[in-house]
Structure formats: C-alpha cells, structure tokens
Design a protein around this motif. Structure first.
Motif, PDB file in Angstrom:
ATOM      1  N   VAL C  91       0.870  -1.181   0.000  1.00  2.70           N
ATOM      2  CA  VAL C  91       0.000   0.000   0.000  1.00  2.70           C
ATOM      3  C   VAL C  91       0.899   1.221   0.000  1.00  2.70           C
ATOM      4  CG1 VAL C  91      -1.963  -1.031   1.156  1.00  2.70           C
ATOM      5  CG2 VAL C  91      -0.134  -0.062   2.515  1.00  2.70           C
ATOM      6  N   VAL C  92       0.417   2.276  -0.621  1.00  4.79           N
ATOM      7  CA  VAL C  92       1.172   3.519  -0.605  1.00  4.79           C
ATOM      8  C   VAL C  92       0.395   4.522   0.227  1.00  4.79           C
ATOM      9  CG1 VAL C  92       2.452   3.253  -2.738  1.00  4.79           C
ATOM     10  CG2 VAL C  92       0.110   4.078  -2.817  1.00  4.79           C
ATOM     11  N   PHE C  93       1.113   5.453   0.816  1.00  2.78           N
ATOM     12  CA  PHE C  93       0.461   6.497   1.586  1.00  2.78           C
ATOM     13  C   PHE C  93      -0.159   7.497   0.622  1.00  2.78           C
ATOM     14  CE2 PHE C  93       4.300   5.317   4.185  1.00  2.78           C
ATOM     15  CZ  PHE C  93       3.611   4.442   5.003  1.00  2.78           C
ATOM     16  N   ASN C  94      -1.218   8.136   1.087  1.00  2.00           N
ATOM     17  CA  ASN C  94      -1.919   9.092   0.237  1.00  2.00           C
ATOM     18  C   ASN C  94      -1.122  10.397   0.156  1.00  2.00           C
ATOM     19  OD1 ASN C  94      -3.754  10.484  -1.231  1.00  2.00           O
ATOM     20  ND2 ASN C  94      -5.425  10.357   0.250  1.00  2.00           N
ATOM     21  N   ASN C  99       7.223  11.718  -1.534  1.00  2.00           N
ATOM     22  CA  ASN C  99       7.043  11.665  -0.077  1.00  2.00           C
ATOM     23  C   ASN C  99       6.911  10.241   0.430  1.00  2.00           C
ATOM     24  OD1 ASN C  99       7.245  14.376   0.597  1.00  2.00           O
ATOM     25  ND2 ASN C  99       5.138  14.776  -0.045  1.00  2.00           N
ATOM     26  N   ASN C 100       6.288   9.378  -0.380  1.00  2.00           N
ATOM     27  CA  ASN C 100       6.199   7.970  -0.008  1.00  2.00           C
ATOM     28  C   ASN C 100       7.586   7.385   0.210  1.00  2.00           C
ATOM     29  OD1 ASN C 100       3.747   6.003  -0.037  1.00  2.00           O
ATOM     30  ND2 ASN C 100       3.150   7.738  -1.324  1.00  2.00           N
ATOM     31  N   VAL C 101       8.443   7.638  -0.772  1.00  3.14           N
ATOM     32  CA  VAL C 101       9.773   7.039  -0.712  1.00  3.14           C
ATOM     33  C   VAL C 101      10.609   7.700   0.385  1.00  3.14           C
ATOM     34  CG1 VAL C 101      11.844   6.527  -2.041  1.00  3.14           C
ATOM     35  CG2 VAL C 101       9.619   6.406  -3.139  1.00  3.14           C
ATOM     36  N   ALA C 102      10.290   8.975   0.673  1.00  7.14           N
ATOM     37  CA  ALA C 102      11.066   9.704   1.681  1.00  7.14           C
ATOM     38  C   ALA C 102      10.695   9.331   3.119  1.00  7.14           C
ATOM     39  CB  ALA C 102      10.883  11.205   1.481  1.00  7.14           C
ATOM     40  N   ARG C 121      17.699   8.307  -6.169  1.00  6.90           N
ATOM     41  CA  ARG C 121      18.431   7.100  -6.557  1.00  6.90           C
ATOM     42  C   ARG C 121      17.538   5.863  -6.497  1.00  6.90           C
ATOM     43  NH1 ARG C 121      23.260   5.471  -3.581  1.00  6.90           N
ATOM     44  NH2 ARG C 121      22.312   3.422  -3.832  1.00  6.90           N
ATOM     45  N   ALA C 122      16.770   5.769  -5.418  1.00  3.27           N
ATOM     46  CA  ALA C 122      15.896   4.604  -5.267  1.00  3.27           C
ATOM     47  C   ALA C 122      14.860   4.560  -6.384  1.00  3.27           C
ATOM     48  CB  ALA C 122      15.210   4.641  -3.904  1.00  3.27           C
ATOM     49  N   LEU C 123      14.326   5.742  -6.719  1.00  2.64           N
ATOM     50  CA  LEU C 123      13.311   5.766  -7.778  1.00  2.64           C
ATOM     51  C   LEU C 123      13.919   5.392  -9.121  1.00  2.64           C
ATOM     52  CD1 LEU C 123      11.116   8.840  -6.804  1.00  2.64           C
ATOM     53  CD2 LEU C 123      10.418   6.451  -6.895  1.00  2.64           C
ATOM     54  N   GLU C 124      15.167   5.796  -9.337  1.00  5.21           N
ATOM     55  CA  GLU C 124      15.824   5.421 -10.585  1.00  5.21           C
ATOM     56  C   GLU C 124      16.034   3.915 -10.645  1.00  5.21           C
ATOM     57  OE1 GLU C 124      19.434   7.783 -11.309  1.00  5.21           O
ATOM     58  OE2 GLU C 124      18.006   9.472 -11.295  1.00  5.21           O
ATOM     59  N   LEU C 125      16.493   3.366  -9.523  1.00  2.00           N
ATOM     60  CA  LEU C 125      16.702   1.911  -9.457  1.00  2.00           C
ATOM     61  C   LEU C 125      15.420   1.169  -9.801  1.00  2.00           C
ATOM     62  CD1 LEU C 125      18.867   1.010  -6.357  1.00  2.00           C
ATOM     63  CD2 LEU C 125      18.978  -0.043  -8.611  1.00  2.00           C
ATOM     64  N   ALA C 126      14.291   1.677  -9.287  1.00  2.00           N
ATOM     65  CA  ALA C 126      13.015   1.002  -9.514  1.00  2.00           C
ATOM     66  C   ALA C 126      12.367   1.457 -10.818  1.00  2.00           C
ATOM     67  CB  ALA C 126      12.085   1.268  -8.340  1.00  2.00           C
ATOM     68  N   ASP C 127      13.098   2.277 -11.578  1.00  2.00           N
ATOM     69  CA  ASP C 127      12.607   2.771 -12.858  1.00  2.00           C
ATOM     70  C   ASP C 127      11.291   3.555 -12.692  1.00  2.00           C
ATOM     71  OD1 ASP C 127      12.605   3.263 -15.501  1.00  2.00           O
ATOM     72  OD2 ASP C 127      11.904   1.282 -16.129  1.00  2.00           O
ATOM     73  N   MET C 128      11.243   4.385 -11.651  1.00  4.90           N
ATOM     74  CA  MET C 128      10.015   5.144 -11.374  1.00  4.90           C
ATOM     75  C   MET C 128      10.308   6.639 -11.304  1.00  4.90           C
ATOM     76  SD  MET C 128       7.249   3.366 -11.142  1.00  4.90           S
ATOM     77  CE  MET C 128       6.120   4.375 -10.192  1.00  4.90           C
ATOM     78  N   THR C 144       2.781   0.622  -8.386  1.00  5.67           N
ATOM     79  CA  THR C 144       2.708   0.659  -6.923  1.00  5.67           C
ATOM     80  C   THR C 144       3.784  -0.248  -6.332  1.00  5.67           C
ATOM     81  OG1 THR C 144       0.345   1.055  -7.035  1.00  5.67           O
ATOM     82  CG2 THR C 144       1.204   0.230  -4.955  1.00  5.67           C
ATOM     83  N   GLN C 145       3.909  -1.434  -6.914  1.00  8.86           N
ATOM     84  CA  GLN C 145       4.907  -2.388  -6.450  1.00  8.86           C
ATOM     85  C   GLN C 145       6.319  -1.788  -6.552  1.00  8.86           C
ATOM     86  OE1 GLN C 145       3.706  -5.706  -5.785  1.00  8.86           O
ATOM     87  NE2 GLN C 145       5.641  -6.268  -4.865  1.00  8.86           N
ATOM     88  N   ARG C 146       6.560  -1.079  -7.656  1.00  9.72           N
ATOM     89  CA  ARG C 146       7.898  -0.514  -7.830  1.00  9.72           C
ATOM     90  C   ARG C 146       8.148   0.635  -6.861  1.00  9.72           C
ATOM     91  NH1 ARG C 146       6.682  -0.275 -13.752  1.00  9.72           N
ATOM     92  NH2 ARG C 146       8.232   1.351 -14.067  1.00  9.72           N
ATOM     93  N   VAL C 147       7.086   1.425  -6.582  1.00 12.52           N
ATOM     94  CA  VAL C 147       7.236   2.481  -5.568  1.00 12.52           C
ATOM     95  C   VAL C 147       7.551   1.838  -4.222  1.00 12.52           C
ATOM     96  CG1 VAL C 147       6.033   4.256  -4.230  1.00 12.52           C
ATOM     97  CG2 VAL C 147       5.780   4.185  -6.707  1.00 12.52           C
TER      98      VAL C 147
END
Lengths: 228, 283, 362
Positions: C91-94, C99-102, C121-128, C144-147
C-alpha cells in the motif's frame, strides 16, 4: 407573520451594521467553542490513536460506551460540572463557576466522546497494511500513529468539526455553568434563550441567523472534507 | 505553501479569538445572583456601569429566581444575592449562609389578568381573588412555579386564603406552572389570556408587550421587599466579601437610593421601586 | 565461521490459539539471497513478519546481528531500522511518490539533502523516476509495487524482505520487477529474504532456498540440492518431482540397491540398508521413452502402455502404466517422432543415478 418579518429585517440590519453586542456575543461563542474543540482534539487524537493501536480486554465495550456517550445530554454534563466545580463541591476552590473556563470544561466533556469515537472509527477505516508498512519502514509507535492519522485525516477532521458543531450549538450546559452573564459568559445560544424569553426577538433572531450560518459553513466544510 | 499560509491564518484567528474571549478572566469580579424581577425591569443594567466605574470591578449578574439565587448562595458560587422572600432570607441568615439581610427597596405585587376579567376578580382582596379563581376553575392562572420570591408570595396568598398549596397545584388544567422568570411568565399569561401574580416593576417594564391589566393592587400581603445579602465568608472563605459589602453600601447610599426611587419615572410615568435604605418598610 | 545476520531459535506463532508456525530454526546469512518457498498458507508471510520484527513470536527467540530482539521494544526498533519489507500487496500512503519514498528516511531523521538524493536514486533503481510528483494512489499495480520497492530501498536496508513480489502482477510487470530485483541483488550488498510460491523464481534469484509447509521448514539448501535431492516426499512433490514411488530395499550390492515397488524392481544408488522402507523419486525429465527395448547402460527399463498424454507448453507429459504409474516428459517434436498415442506400447527407461531415494516417514 409581520412580527417575524420585521424581526428578521432588524436582525439582518444588526448583522450588517456589525452591531457590537451581536458581534461580541458571536465572537465569544466561537472563542469558547474553538477552545473546547482544540482541547478536546488534543486529548482525543492521541487517545484515539492509543486505543486504536492497542489490544486490551474490554476494548469493544469501551468503544461501545464512548459511542453511547455521543448523545450525552448537555444538561447532565452541566449538572455534573456544576456539582464538581461549585464552591461547595469537591473542587470548588478553583473558583471557576460561572466563568468561560467552566463552560470550556463542560464542552470538552460533552464533545470528547464524539471526537474520540469518530477518531477511532476513522482510524479503523485505514487499511491495516498502512501501519504495517510504516512499522516495516522503521517508524516508531508515535510515527506510526501520526501517519495513520494522516491517512485518515479527512474522516478525523470530520469528527473534529462535528464536535465543534455540537459545542457551539449546545445551550443547557452553557446556561448552567456559565450563567449567561452579559459581557462574560453570554454566548449565542444562551443569549437567544434569554432574549426570546424576554420577548426581544430581534437580537435573538440576529444571533439565530449567525448560528445557522455557522452551522451551514460547518456543513459545507464537512461535505467538502467527506468528498475527498 | 498556500495551505501553510491558510493554516497559519486560521491558527492566528483561533488564538486571537481565545484571547478576546478570555479577556477579563483575571480581573476582579463580583458575582451577584439576582431575582428575575429585578433583572427584567432593567434596574441592574442601569446600576451596573455606575458600580463598575466606581469600584473598578466586573459585576457578573446571574439571572435566577430567589430559590436558585439562595441555592447559589448556599453553595458559595456567588458573592452576594439580591432577592425578595423575607422568611427564607431570614432563615438563610440564621443558618449562617448570609451575613445580614439588608432591605434596599420595595414595591407591591399585583394580580394581573385580561382586560375583560372573565373571572370577575377586580378590586377584590388578594385572598378573595384567589378563592374566586379556584372556585371558577375556568380561567388560567399562570404560576411562576420556579421557587422564586414571587412564587413564594403566591403560595403565601394561597395559604392565607385557606388552601393547601399542593391541592391547588393539582386542582386542574387552569393552574399552569411556567417554571420561568417573571418577564417570560407575563408574556405567557398574555398569550394565554390568563391571570398571574407579578411584581409591579416587571409588569410596567413589559407592559407594552402585554395584553394584561392590573386587577388587584391592594392588600397588606402584596408588599414586596427586595434585600441584598452578602454570603458569609465564614461559610465560604473564597467569596469576595469586601466587594459584596461595597455593593450593599452602594445600593443603600443616598445617591443610589435616589436613583432607584426615580427609576422608571421617565419611561413608565411612575417609579418602579420605593427605596428603603436598610430599614424594613411597614405596610 | 560467520555469524548469521538473523537467527531464529524455535520460534512459533499462533493466531486465535492455532499454531501456524512451529519450532522454526533458521539462519539468514549476511549478503545472501534467501527464498522461502511453499504453497499458499504455509506460513511464509508469518515467518517473514517475524524475521522483520513486525510480530512478536508466541514462542522462541529471534536474534538480529547477535542481539536478542525477541521482545525488547527499543532494540526491535533499532534492528527494524536496519531492514525493510515490501508487503505482498503493497500500500502507498496518500501523498506524492516522492514523499512515499522519503517516509522511511524522515522517520530516521535523515537530513533533507540526503533524503532528496537517496529518494531519486531509489526511484531510478526502480525505474520510477518520472513518477516522482504523482500522487502514489493514482498508480497501477505494477507501478505501486515498484514504488514500494523504491521505498524499501531508499532506507539502504541491510536486509530487504520481499513477500511474493510478483504474485499479483501481469507477466510484463512481473518481468520488470524481476529485472529490478536482479539488479538490486547484483548491485548491492543487501541481504534479501523473499517469499514466493513460484519455484522457478526462487531458483532464478536465490542463493539458498527454504521449503516451508504447514508452518514447518522442511528443508533448506541450495536450489540445486532442493530440486535434485529433496529430503521429504512433500518437498519432492512441491518442487516438481512427479514420480514418487513407495517401496522397500530388498537387495544391495555396494552402493547399488534394488527396491521392490509393488512387485516391480527398480535399481538405484543409496546408503540405506536392506529392509528400509523408502520413497524412490524420479524427475519426469530423467525418463526416456522408446518404442522398443534398447540396449543402453540404463539399469531400469519398464514396458507399459500409455495411459494419458497432455501437452504443457512446448513439452508433452506422458503417463505410462507399467505396473505402477510413471510420468515422463518429452518434447513435442520427439512425441511426434515416436508417434506417441494413448494405449500405445512403450519402454520407459531411466538410470539408477536418476533415482533419488529418501527414507519413508510413515
């Protein structure tokens, strides 16, 4: 009918001209209810989070009791606060009878069940996976509670607004422990009650209109919030 | 960013309104529980600013019947009471709750009713008028029913007329208990075109809104004495006895007595009260 | 000897009085990729939650990096902050993707500059990376899974838990996620513990596999060990050994044993003594089919009739009745060459070394 019409016209004039007495009473009403709502929110948000996130025996019963207290009669709370804080009562030495402080205490007691109950139900509406996710990402208990409240923010806010609505519209309690003292504890509702009984309908109507407008604004905000 | 500004403005408003709401909380205050008949005449509104100016104190006036005023006094929730029910006041002082009973003004009670006077009580003695109303049992009699001084006087008249009050209360639908202040009770009697017992002061100040006329005005029993009693600091040390004594001195001072004696002349063409500066008036 | 990063001692968990996990002793070593495989409801998720300290075990102890973290709240929080977990249905936060990743970093009171750098960096790794400002609630399942993966990676965990990372995804999203995971596994020094019911995924990604069934770990070992030498019948069944024959060892000659399978004799390699009741496990791909008896060196040849034929992708599974049922797999091409058909007579042949013998438990 003409009496009502004339009364309405005068009432509207009183409002438009920002009649000092009307404004003062409306301002006091807002101030007292905002204070009690703020205090009740400061109690109920953390308490709701604690109750929601802990398992303990009697939790279901506790929530049922809280929900029953939603419709706590204002005069019952008034009587309770009166007996408690009257100088002859157990904590009478505080000397707060017939002051706004007594009214705030009473309103906090009155609206806390609503805020608490609605906070708990808002939190239980949040996917359990939210808390799990937060914990798994290294959130402490407090941080988990904050993010869960944040996820439920619209429902929680609706609960707070409901509490404020009840505080500003109640009359029995304010009359009993505030005493309807002009310039000190006279609020919209107690003034309406007094002015109507004195036959001074214009002032009562003006205050009534203001109260309805406040209720309307509250409802609009509530609707907006619930649509989110 | 925009949201933060809005939140800040709202927070500011709340704080400002809180300050506004609670200004005066720290000031010296004097709490007076007053009988509704004094309040409804507007006498307190008239005297309050004069007193506040002179003594630099906030006068908090609680609108209550004599019964409730005495109750507040016993509990120590007010500093001084202004009431009109001699027997109960004397008991209040005797039990040690009040320091001393100080009469400061008086007037008379009236029995008022619809102009047509369907029960035909005009100019009877108060006792006869009550007997007539009871026997006829057709016209409404609106009782304060709130344990106030006026209500006490009403009971005294029933007793003097030879009735048991409990029997009167339950005598029939014609006997109505309002449970409200003097002003509201008068409005109710007018609405219902019934009879009621009222102090002359409140009646005159409400007269323009009423379709009622005085029917019985004579009779020793109708004397209505207002007194002030400071709450005994021995019973309730937290009360403001000093300022309570100031209020009593103020009300009985020649200057204020004169104001009381003239109060209402301008508006109603006759005074509402007769000042009596500490001495018990003789009817 | 290196100390295990996570160690469990006899941990068990019960819900509503019912044990769903019992006496699990498991070591997760630093730097390895460990896959828990087992059928749905075996207790994989519960075990992951116990390892990630999301739950307190009903019995037993959990050690993280040498510390007993079974029930000490502050130690558990400390340890948990060195790990992260991607739930089965994340689940992701609204709030925004950024901000989710942070979140995890903010909870660790990292500096804003560090957070910005780690999140991107994390978003790049997950291609997001291109979704950084989107509200996370508006994303598809795969996104969502990648986030969720980026969010778990941003905190630079020493251990990353993944619960069925591709269970609910379409094939394209699945391969994308697997690509991301392979990248993480290859690139970082992260210990990864994943649960999956997809054996081939486990085989592809893991250094070590634990097979869990009915709340018990039945076997741990390298993917090769698990797939070629399952130690229990249930494991064998689960990892796709379709031929499981019950019999008794009736003869032995050095390593070579003869097993009596209901009257038919099979030869195999084993240490078990004569009289031992055993299971003989034969992978279907180790069985060859021929129209006539051939003169190979294989010890075991059985004549039988084809009972059933059913195609599976590019392969054909053939069930041969030869006194006992035997399942073989051939390519479509050779099925045609052999003109296999139901009721046709064939010879099934397999080597003694292709038979894996395990002791029968009951």
């Amino acid at each position: 009918m003409t009496e009502l019409w004339e009364g309405l016209v005068t009432a509207v004039k009183l409002i438009i001209s920002l009649d000092p007495e009307v404004m003062e009473i409306a301002g006091r009403s807002l101030a007292i209810s905002a204070t009690s709502s703020t205090i009740a929110a400061l109690i109920c948000l953390p308490l709701g989070a604690v109750i929601h996130s802990n398992k303990f025996p009697g939790k279901r019963t506790l929530i049922n009791i809280v929900q029953t207290l939603f419709s706590l009669p204002t005069v019952a709370v008034g009587l309770f606060v009166f007996v408690l804080f009257s100088r002859a009562g157990p904590i009478g030495g505080l000397d707060i009878m017939f002051t706004p402080v007594a009214m705030v205490i009473g309103q906090v007691i009155l609206i806390s069940p609503i805020m608490l109950g609605l906070t708990i139900s808002a939190l239980s509406g949040v996917d359990k996976a939210i808390a799990d996710t937060a914990i798994s990402l290294g959130a402490s208990g407090l941080q988990t509670a904050v993010i869960t409240l944040r996820e439920a923010r619209f429902a929680v806010l609706a609960g707070l607004i409901m509490g404020f609505g009840r505080a500003i519209s109640e009359v029995g309690l304010s009359l009993m422990v505030g005493g309807n003292i002009a310039g000190f504890t006279r609020t919209i509702t107690t003034a309406i009650s007094l002015e109507t009984s004195k036959g001074d309908l214009e002032l009562a109507l003006a205050l009534g209109i203001i109260l309805i407008v406040i209720a309307l604004v509250i409802n609009l905000v509530l609707n907006r919030v619930q649509q989110r | 960013m925009k949201r933060k500004i809005i939140v800040a403005i709202l927070a500011g408003l709340v704080i400002a309104s809180l300050l506004a709401g609670f200004v005066g909380c720290g000031q010296q205050r004097l709490k007076v529980a007053t009988t509704t008949s004094l309040y409804d005449t507007g006498l307190w509104d008239y005297l309050e600013p004069i007193f506040e100016e002179e003594y630099g104190v906030e006068l908090d006036i609680l609108y209550a019947g004599t019964g409730i005023a005495l109750e507040y006094g016993m509990r120590g929730d007010v500093d001084v009471i202004a009431v009109h029910s001699k027997a109960r006041e004397e008991q209040f002082v005797a039990e040690g709750y009040g320091v001393e009973r100080v009469p400061f003004a008086y007037n008379y009670f009236l029995i008022v009713g619809p102009e047509g006077d369907p029960a035909g009580i005009k100019d009877m003695s108060p006792e006869d008028a009550f007997r007539t109303l009871y026997e006829a049992a057709s016209s409404s009699f609106i009782s304060r029913g709130d344990d106030s001084g006026t209500h006490g006087k009403e009971k005294a008249i029933w007793a003097s007329a030879g009735y048991d009050y409990e029997a009167v209360r339950t005598a029939g639908q014609w006997y109505v208990e309002a449970g409200r202040g003097m002003g509201p009770t008068l409005l109710m009697a007018s609405e219902m075109q019934g009879y009621t017992l009222t102090d002359i002061g409140t009646f005159l100040s409400y007269k323009s809104e009423l379709e009622l006329v005085p029917l019985v005005e004579e009779g020793a029993i109708l004397l209505n004495v207002y007194s002030v009693i400071a709450i005994s600091p021995e019973k309730h040390p937290g009360t403001n006895i000093e300022m309570a004594n100031n209020l009593i001195a103020f009300l009985t001072s020649p200057q204020i007595q004169e104001l009381i004696g003239n109060y209402g002349v301008e508006q109603y063409g006759m005074p509402l009260f007769t000042p009596c500066a500490g001495a018990e008036p003789q009817s | 000897m290196t100390m295990a990063l996570i160690e469990t001692v006899n941990i068990g968990q019960k819900y509503a009085g019912q044990y769903i996990l019992k006496d699990v002793n498991l070591n997760i070593n630093r730097g390895e990729v460990f896959a828990l495989i087992g059928p749905t409801g075996a207790g994989k998720t519960t075990l992951l939650r116990l390892l990630d300290l999301l739950e307190v075990p009903a019995s037993g102890s959990v050690y993280f990096d040498g510390m007993d973290v079974t029930d000490n709240k502050s130690l558990r929080l400390q340890a948990r902050r060195r790990m992260s977990f991607v739930l089965q249905k994340p689940v992701v936060f609204n709030m925004s993707v950024y901000n989710n990743v942070a979140c995890g970093l903010r909870w660790r009171r990292e500096k804003e500059a560090t957070i910005r750098q780690r999140v991107s960096r994390a978003l790049e790794l997950a291609d997001m990376a291109e979704y950084i400002n989107r509200n996370a609630r508006t994303l598809s399942g795969g996104e969502t899974q990648r986030v969720a993966i980026a969010r778990a990676l941003a905190v630079a965990p020493e251990v990353l838990f993944l619960d069925e990372p591709t269970a609910n995804l379409d094939p394209i999203s699945t391969s994308k996620i697997e690509e991301v995971l392979a990248h993480i596994i290859g690139d970082q020094k992260t210990t990864v513990v994943m649960a999956t019911h997809n054996m081939s995924q486990g085989q592809r990604l893991a250094d070590r596999i634990g097979v869990i069934m009915n709340g018990e770990i039945l076997q741990t070992g390298s993917p090769g060990d698990i797939f070629s030498t399952p130690q229990k019948k249930e494991v064998a069944e689960f990892v796709g050994v379709d031929n499981i024959l019950s019999g008794v060892i009736v003869n032995r000659d050095n390593e070579l044993v003869t097993i009596d399978i209901g009257g038919n004799l099979i030869q195999a390699i084993s240490d078990y003594p004569i009289g031992e009741e055993v299971h003989a496990l034969i992978r279907p791909e180790d069985i060859t089919l021929a129209p006539r008896k051939d003169a190979s060196s294989a010890r075991n040849t059985f004549e039988g009739r084809i009972a059933r034929i059913f195609p599976v992708g590019a392969l054909v599974r053939v069930e041969v009745a030869c006194g006992f049922p035997l399942l073989a797999v051939v390519t479509k091409r050779s099925a045609e060459d052999l003109s296999l058909a139901v009721n046709k007579r064939v010879y099934a042949t397999f080597k003694a070394t292709a038979v894996h013998i395990i002791k029968r438990w009951n």
